[in-house]
Structure formats: structure tokens, C-alpha cells
Scaffold this motif. Structure first.
Motif, PDB file in Angstrom:
ATOM      1  N   MET A   1      15.985 -11.425  -6.940  1.00 13.10           N
ATOM      2  CA  MET A   1      16.008 -11.033  -8.191  1.00 13.10           C
ATOM      3  C   MET A   1      15.740  -9.759  -8.081  1.00 13.10           C
ATOM      4  O   MET A   1      15.497  -8.533  -7.624  1.00 13.10           O
ATOM      5  N   ARG A   2      16.223  -9.049  -9.578  1.00 13.24           N
ATOM      6  CA  ARG A   2      16.181  -7.519  -9.987  1.00 13.24           C
ATOM      7  C   ARG A   2      15.013  -7.258 -10.447  1.00 13.24           C
ATOM      8  O   ARG A   2      14.385  -7.864 -10.733  1.00 13.24           O
ATOM      9  N   ASN A   3      14.450  -6.675  -9.616  1.00 15.25           N
ATOM     10  CA  ASN A   3      13.124  -5.779 -10.118  1.00 15.25           C
ATOM     11  C   ASN A   3      12.117  -6.470  -9.747  1.00 15.25           C
ATOM     12  O   ASN A   3      11.721  -7.252 -10.510  1.00 15.25           O
ATOM     13  N   PRO A   4      11.995  -7.032  -8.155  1.00 16.03           N
ATOM     14  CA  PRO A   4      11.080  -7.659  -8.512  1.00 16.03           C
ATOM     15  C   PRO A   4       9.592  -7.402  -8.631  1.00 16.03           C
ATOM     16  O   PRO A   4       9.739  -6.183  -7.957  1.00 16.03           O
ATOM     17  N   GLY A   5       8.700  -8.085  -8.545  1.00 16.16           N
ATOM     18  CA  GLY A   5       7.437  -7.937  -8.712  1.00 16.16           C
ATOM     19  C   GLY A   5       6.464  -7.043  -7.240  1.00 16.16           C
ATOM     20  O   GLY A   5       4.949  -7.227  -7.102  1.00 16.16           O
ATOM     21  N   GLY A   6       6.821  -7.854  -7.093  1.00 15.57           N
ATOM     22  CA  GLY A   6       6.270  -7.904  -5.166  1.00 15.57           C
ATOM     23  C   GLY A   6       7.179  -8.629  -4.002  1.00 15.57           C
ATOM     24  O   GLY A   6       8.137  -9.352  -4.522  1.00 15.57           O
ATOM     25  N   TYR A   7       7.319  -8.447  -3.001  1.00 12.62           N
ATOM     26  CA  TYR A   7       7.723  -9.037  -1.897  1.00 12.62           C
ATOM     27  C   TYR A   7       6.713  -9.127  -0.695  1.00 12.62           C
ATOM     28  O   TYR A   7       5.036  -9.112  -0.124  1.00 12.62           O
ATOM     29  N   LEU A   8       7.284 -10.581  -0.005  1.00  9.58           N
ATOM     30  CA  LEU A   8       6.162 -11.219   0.384  1.00  9.58           C
ATOM     31  C   LEU A   8       7.170 -11.695   2.024  1.00  9.58           C
ATOM     32  O   LEU A   8       8.191 -11.618   1.985  1.00  9.58           O
ATOM     33  N   LEU A   9       6.546 -11.446   3.134  1.00 10.48           N
ATOM     34  CA  LEU A   9       6.989 -11.639   4.552  1.00 10.48           C
ATOM     35  C   LEU A   9       6.231 -12.382   5.032  1.00 10.48           C
ATOM     36  O   LEU A   9       4.686 -12.169   5.320  1.00 10.48           O
ATOM     37  N   VAL A  10       6.756 -13.637   5.914  1.00  3.24           N
ATOM     38  CA  VAL A  10       5.899 -14.759   6.461  1.00  3.24           C
ATOM     39  C   VAL A  10       6.413 -14.409   8.166  1.00  3.24           C
ATOM     40  O   VAL A  10       7.878 -14.787   8.291  1.00  3.24           O
ATOM     41  N   ILE A  11       5.503 -14.194   9.393  1.00  3.78           N
ATOM     42  CA  ILE A  11       6.026 -13.893   9.931  1.00  3.78           C
ATOM     43  C   ILE A  11       5.605 -14.900  11.388  1.00  3.78           C
ATOM     44  O   ILE A  11       4.187 -14.618  11.456  1.00  3.78           O
TER      45      ILE A  11
ATOM     46  N   TYR B  34      -6.978  -2.056  -8.315  1.00  2.00           N
ATOM     47  CA  TYR B  34      -5.161  -2.396  -8.172  1.00  2.00           C
ATOM     48  C   TYR B  34      -5.122  -2.854  -6.288  1.00  2.00           C
ATOM     49  O   TYR B  34      -4.738  -2.667  -5.733  1.00  2.00           O
ATOM     50  N   THR B  35      -5.302  -4.207  -6.099  1.00  2.00           N
ATOM     51  CA  THR B  35      -4.806  -4.189  -4.990  1.00  2.00           C
ATOM     52  C   THR B  35      -3.695  -4.983  -5.109  1.00  2.00           C
ATOM     53  O   THR B  35      -2.558  -5.394  -5.385  1.00  2.00           O
ATOM     54  N   TYR B  36      -2.183  -3.993  -4.089  1.00  2.00           N
ATOM     55  CA  TYR B  36      -0.901  -4.085  -3.643  1.00  2.00           C
ATOM     56  C   TYR B  36      -0.591  -4.419  -2.521  1.00  2.00           C
ATOM     57  O   TYR B  36       0.179  -4.676  -1.958  1.00  2.00           O
ATOM     58  N   GLU B  37      -1.209  -4.644  -1.944  1.00  2.00           N
ATOM     59  CA  GLU B  37      -0.977  -6.018  -0.345  1.00  2.00           C
ATOM     60  C   GLU B  37      -2.262  -6.332   0.094  1.00  2.00           C
ATOM     61  O   GLU B  37      -3.612  -6.565  -0.131  1.00  2.00           O
ATOM     62  N   TRP B 112       2.266  -9.482   1.622  1.00  2.00           N
ATOM     63  CA  TRP B 112       2.362  -9.756   0.283  1.00  2.00           C
ATOM     64  C   TRP B 112       2.089  -8.072   0.012  1.00  2.00           C
ATOM     65  O   TRP B 112       1.484  -7.375   0.001  1.00  2.00           O
ATOM     66  N   VAL B 113       3.569  -7.320  -1.092  1.00  2.00           N
ATOM     67  CA  VAL B 113       2.626  -5.848  -1.281  1.00  2.00           C
ATOM     68  C   VAL B 113       3.537  -6.310  -2.643  1.00  2.00           C
ATOM     69  O   VAL B 113       4.483  -6.768  -2.506  1.00  2.00           O
ATOM     70  N   ALA B 114       2.808  -5.411  -3.748  1.00  2.00           N
ATOM     71  CA  ALA B 114       3.319  -5.913  -5.038  1.00  2.00           C
ATOM     72  C   ALA B 114       4.798  -4.340  -4.749  1.00  2.00           C
ATOM     73  O   ALA B 114       4.240  -3.059  -4.408  1.00  2.00           O
ATOM     74  N   ILE B 143     -10.238 -16.464  11.890  1.00  2.00           N
ATOM     75  CA  ILE B 143      -9.470 -16.502  10.303  1.00  2.00           C
ATOM     76  C   ILE B 143      -9.420 -14.418   9.800  1.00  2.00           C
ATOM     77  O   ILE B 143     -11.086 -13.967   9.867  1.00  2.00           O
ATOM     78  N   ARG B 144      -8.656 -13.873   9.619  1.00  2.00           N
ATOM     79  CA  ARG B 144      -9.180 -12.308   9.000  1.00  2.00           C
ATOM     80  C   ARG B 144      -7.629 -11.534   8.090  1.00  2.00           C
ATOM     81  O   ARG B 144      -6.666 -12.559   7.676  1.00  2.00           O
ATOM     82  N   SER B 145      -8.570 -11.231   7.015  1.00  2.00           N
ATOM     83  CA  SER B 145      -7.487 -10.513   6.436  1.00  2.00           C
ATOM     84  C   SER B 145      -7.921  -9.323   5.913  1.00  2.00           C
ATOM     85  O   SER B 145      -9.206  -8.697   6.000  1.00  2.00           O
ATOM     86  N   THR B 146      -6.526  -8.810   5.212  1.00  2.00           N
ATOM     87  CA  THR B 146      -7.212  -7.228   5.530  1.00  2.00           C
ATOM     88  C   THR B 146      -6.038  -6.917   3.799  1.00  2.00           C
ATOM     89  O   THR B 146      -5.168  -7.357   3.681  1.00  2.00           O
ATOM     90  N   ALA B 147      -7.150  -5.906   2.779  1.00  2.00           N
ATOM     91  CA  ALA B 147      -6.622  -5.851   1.161  1.00  2.00           C
ATOM     92  C   ALA B 147      -6.213  -4.436   1.183  1.00  2.00           C
ATOM     93  O   ALA B 147      -6.866  -3.795   1.770  1.00  2.00           O
ATOM     94  N   LEU B 148      -5.225  -4.519   0.558  1.00  2.00           N
ATOM     95  CA  LEU B 148      -5.109  -2.412   0.024  1.00  2.00           C
ATOM     96  C   LEU B 148      -4.931  -2.141  -0.569  1.00  2.00           C
ATOM     97  O   LEU B 148      -4.920  -3.154  -1.856  1.00  2.00           O
ATOM     98  N   PHE B 149      -6.184  -1.295  -1.942  1.00  2.00           N
ATOM     99  CA  PHE B 149      -6.355  -1.303  -2.944  1.00  2.00           C
ATOM    100  C   PHE B 149      -6.725   0.079  -3.056  1.00  2.00           C
ATOM    101  O   PHE B 149      -6.458   0.907  -2.731  1.00  2.00           O
ATOM    102  N   ARG B 150      -6.710   0.610  -4.731  1.00  2.00           N
ATOM    103  CA  ARG B 150      -6.459   1.993  -5.359  1.00  2.00           C
ATOM    104  C   ARG B 150      -7.175   1.737  -6.755  1.00  2.00           C
ATOM    105  O   ARG B 150      -7.123   0.564  -6.461  1.00  2.00           O
ATOM    106  N   GLU B 151      -8.589   2.608  -6.507  1.00  2.00           N
ATOM    107  CA  GLU B 151      -8.880   2.762  -7.879  1.00  2.00           C
ATOM    108  C   GLU B 151      -9.520   4.018  -7.805  1.00  2.00           C
ATOM    109  O   GLU B 151      -9.465   4.997  -7.377  1.00  2.00           O
TER     110      GLU B 151
END
Lengths: 89, 151
Positions: A1-11, B34-37, B112-114, B143-151
Motif C-alpha cells: 500500500m502506498r503511504n500506509p498508516g502503519g506496519y505490522l510484524l508477526v514473528i 498518542y500510542t504509536y507501537e 504494530w507500529v503507526a 501474556i505480556r504487552s508493551t505500548a509506546l506512546f507520547r503525550e
């Protein structure tokens, strides 16, 4: 996709690494996964915002950007705080 | 804007599941986040189970162990968000307002990264934010989760 809003990675140690583009619905802020090879016509689009939207009917029928919804929620919260303060006086 | 990292864990349960991590605003320090990851995974014994992960908006934090967000730059101020992990009382989730939903094998890790401008934004309203929950019919791994955000 051009200019995606995000990226997902499953390892997964037992499978090839899975990568996928995503975008964020401009109306509800939902993260939508983009299937590889999808064309721009394959997902919904808001012609006012000129951004993609998710599959939910309310997002496709009504144009109310998430930024505007945040403002409405924040205004409502501010009103509730003011009312609480007034009632305590 | 300042960047922060939060992490939480919990033990898996069946539907509707136990919340692993939540991030909400508090009246004293109201601001948008603003959560980006997101990084999600299993920290228990790997097995071939498929977990259902959900990130959904909530209007109340519930009962949880407090987590102090870690600042990326120590010169920044402490975060004004209220973060909890290992919930014993579930947040009040808003139905039909799932931000992200997907199945994930317990052997796999999800990230996931925004892109800039596509972050998950929470309003500057008391107790409004999101929670991360996972469930399985019978597996009880951690289970574990991590989030990165800015404010």
C-alpha cells in the motif's frame, strides 16, 4: 500500500515472518489490516476527509473525523466537571 | 511532546479475558495520548494455542496494579496518564469500539507500529483510554504487552 498508516510484524519461530501494512480509520481510529495486493478500490474511502475508513457502516455513512469526536468527548467531560464543581458548592 | 513506554502482564483466562494493560486519562493531568507501537506476546511456556487479542476503548480503568510509564528522555516530565496491569477488576469497555482485534499463536510475537498521523489517540477525559485483553478457552499461560506512546 502506498503511504500506509502503519506496519505490522508477526514473528513466529516455526513459520516465516509475517509483515503487513495497516491504516487507521479516520472516523473511528480503528486499525485496519491491509491484505497484500489490495487495490485502493477494495476498501472504503471518505471523500470529505480523503482518507480510508474501516468496514463499519457508521464510518462509511457518516463523516465525523476522530479528531472532532475527541473534541466532543472532551467538551462533554469538561461540562461534567463543571457541573460536579457547581453541585459541590 | 514526550515519549513513554509501558508494559504489563497477566495470566490468560477464557472469554471475556483479563486485561493485560490499560491506559486512561486522569482529571489532575488531562491530556491526549498518542500510542504509536504495540508489542504483544506470550511469556509463558510456548504451545500451539491461538489467543484472541483485543485492544478496545474503555471509559473506566477498573482495578489494576499501577504502572509508572518509563520516560525515554529523563529530562521530560512524568507522564500524566494512569496505567494499570494485571487487572483484577475489568475496565468498562465500549462495545463496537475495538481498535485492533486479531488471533495470535502463543509461539509468536506481534508488533504494530503507526506511521506519523495514524497513532491511536485517547481523549483528554478522565478515565477514557484503552485496554489490551487476550483470552483463550482453556490455556492459562502468562501474556505480556508493551505500548509506546507520547503525550
Amino acid at each position: 500500500m502506498r503511504n500506509p498508516g502503519g506496519y505490522l510484524l508477526v514473528i513466529d519461530p516455526g513459520a516465516p515472518t509475517h509483515e503487513q501494512d495497516t491504516f487507521t480509520c479516520i472516523h473511528c481510529n480503528k486499525v485496519v489490516l491491509v491484505k497484500p495486493g489490495m487495490a485502493i478500490t477494495d476498501f472504503a474511502w471518505c471523500r470529505k476527509c480523503m482518507k480510508p475508513v474501516c468496514e463499519k457502516e457508521v464510518c462509511q455513512v457518516r463523516c465525523l473525523p476522530w479528531d472532532r469526536q475527541l473534541e466532543i468527548q472532551e467538551a462533554r467531560g469538561k461540562l461534567h466537571r463543571a457541573m460536579d464543581k457547581a453541585l459541590r458548592m | 511532546m514526550s515519549n513513554y513506554s509501558i508494559s504489563g502482564n497477566n495470566t490468560l483466562t477464557s472469554t471475556p479475558g483479563d486485561t493485560v494493560l490499560s491506559l486512561v486519562g486522569i482529571t489532575a493531568t488531562l491530556r491526549r495520548s498518542y500510542t504509536y507501537e504495540f508489542i504483544l506476546g506470550n511469556e509463558g511456556v510456548p504451545a500451539d494455542n491461538v489467543l484472541n487479542w483485543k485492544v478496545a476503548r474503555c471509559t473506566a480503568e477498573g482495578t489494576a496494579t499501577e504502572v509508572i510509564p518509563t520516560r525515554f528522555d529523563l529530562a521530560d516530565a512524568e507522564s500524566g496518564m494512569n496505567v494499570g496491569e494485571n487487572h483484577t477488576g475489568e475496565p468498562t469497555y465500549t462495545s463496537t469500539e475495538e481498535i485492533l482485534e486479531f488471533p495470535l499463536n502463543t509461539r509468536a510475537t506481534f508488533r504494530w507500529v503507526a506511521a506519523p498521523g495514524s497513532e491511536i489517540v485517547t481523549p483528554s477525559t478522565n478515565e477514557a483510554g484503552y485496554g489490551i485483553v487476550a483470552f483463550h478457552a482453556s490455556a492459562t499461560t502468562d501474556i505480556r504487552s508493551t505500548a509506546l506512546f507520547r503525550e
